[in-house]
Design a protein around this motif. Structure first.
Motif: not given
Length: 247
Positions: A43-47, A187-188, A210-216, A226-228
């Motif tokens: 979970e921390a890696f997502k940040d 890209e992701d 892992f990237t959804k939150k950061g992208l938005h 953005i493709v979810d």
């Protein structure tokens, strides 16, 4: 007009970000087996996904108090910093995972690979811009059956500056003989999106867990770019392409 499509590799064509997260988690657990849960590190890696290996390692060492245990392993790896020892523990785990071809095949992103194949079939130039090493990239592409899929492949070994610097994307465009404004990047991560935007290219971001939150939250792209949901990929690519003059 879009004349070339350039793909990222890690997180875009194959779920290596997931495998990296697991390897960082298991390395942390190896250092501190009684204090850390795998899910917490993942979970921390997502940040920190998309950052350099050094930045990721330092962040996780600090967050999970790994410095003392990692320091005890510094002599073993002949390194000068705890984060470097942590990286070495993690790399062995990661490389062991990648040595199993089935793991790579089981973790490809089918919808993005399908888009790649469609781009090739339509005679669009295709390139790859990855922050993996050349050796790592070629190995993964071979196991995915994509070793001959690209007109040009650029890796970490080919550039001085990594993403979010645009160097690697500008290099690929130059090698393909296509103007940056006529390239679409798939890209992701926010870091990769920044690199492509700085290169003056059209961008479609395909999010991962892992990237959804950061992208938005980054506000780098309109939500329409953005493709979810993988079912929306072709429509969004077509939409962005039309606004750039078509394919």
């Amino acid at each position: 007009m879009i004349k070339a499509m350039i793909f990222d590799l890690d997180g875009t064509l194959v779920q290596t970000e997931r495998l990296k997260a697991i390897s960082y988690a298991r390395a942390a657990m190896e250092l501190c087996p009684d204090e850390i849960r795998e899910d917490d590190v993942i979970e921390a890696f997502k940040d920190v996904v998309g950052l350099s290996r050094r930045e990721v390692a330092i962040a996780l060492v600090e967050r999970f108090n790994l410095a003392k245990k990692a320091k005890e392993r510094m002599r073993e790896f002949s390194v000068a910093s705890p984060w470097q020892a942590y990286v070495q523990v993690r790399l062995k785990i990661y490389n062991d995972m990648l040595s199993d071809p089935q793991i790579i095949r089981d973790n490809h992103w089918r919808h993005n690979v399908d888009l790649l194949n469609q781009a090739r079939a339509s005679n669009c130039k295709v390139g790859l811009a990855t922050m993996s090493t050349c050796e790592q990239a070629q190995y993964v592409l071979k196991e995915l059956g994509l070793e001959d899929a690209f007109d040009f492949v650029a890796s970490r070994d080919d550039v001085e500056k990594g993403k979010p610097d645009p160097e690697i994307y500008l290099m690929v465009a130059d090698e393909l003989g296509i103007a940056p404004s006529e390239c679409m990047v798939i890209e992701d991560s926010p870091t990769g999106v920044k690199a492509a935007l700085h290169a003056g290219m059209q961008v479609v971001a395909v999010s991962t867990p892992f990237t959804k939150k950061g992208l938005h939250e980054s506000n780098l792209l309109p939500e329409s770019h953005i493709v979810d949901n993988s079912k929306d990929l072709l429509d969004i690519v077509a939409h962005v392409g039309e606004h750039a003059g078509g394919f």
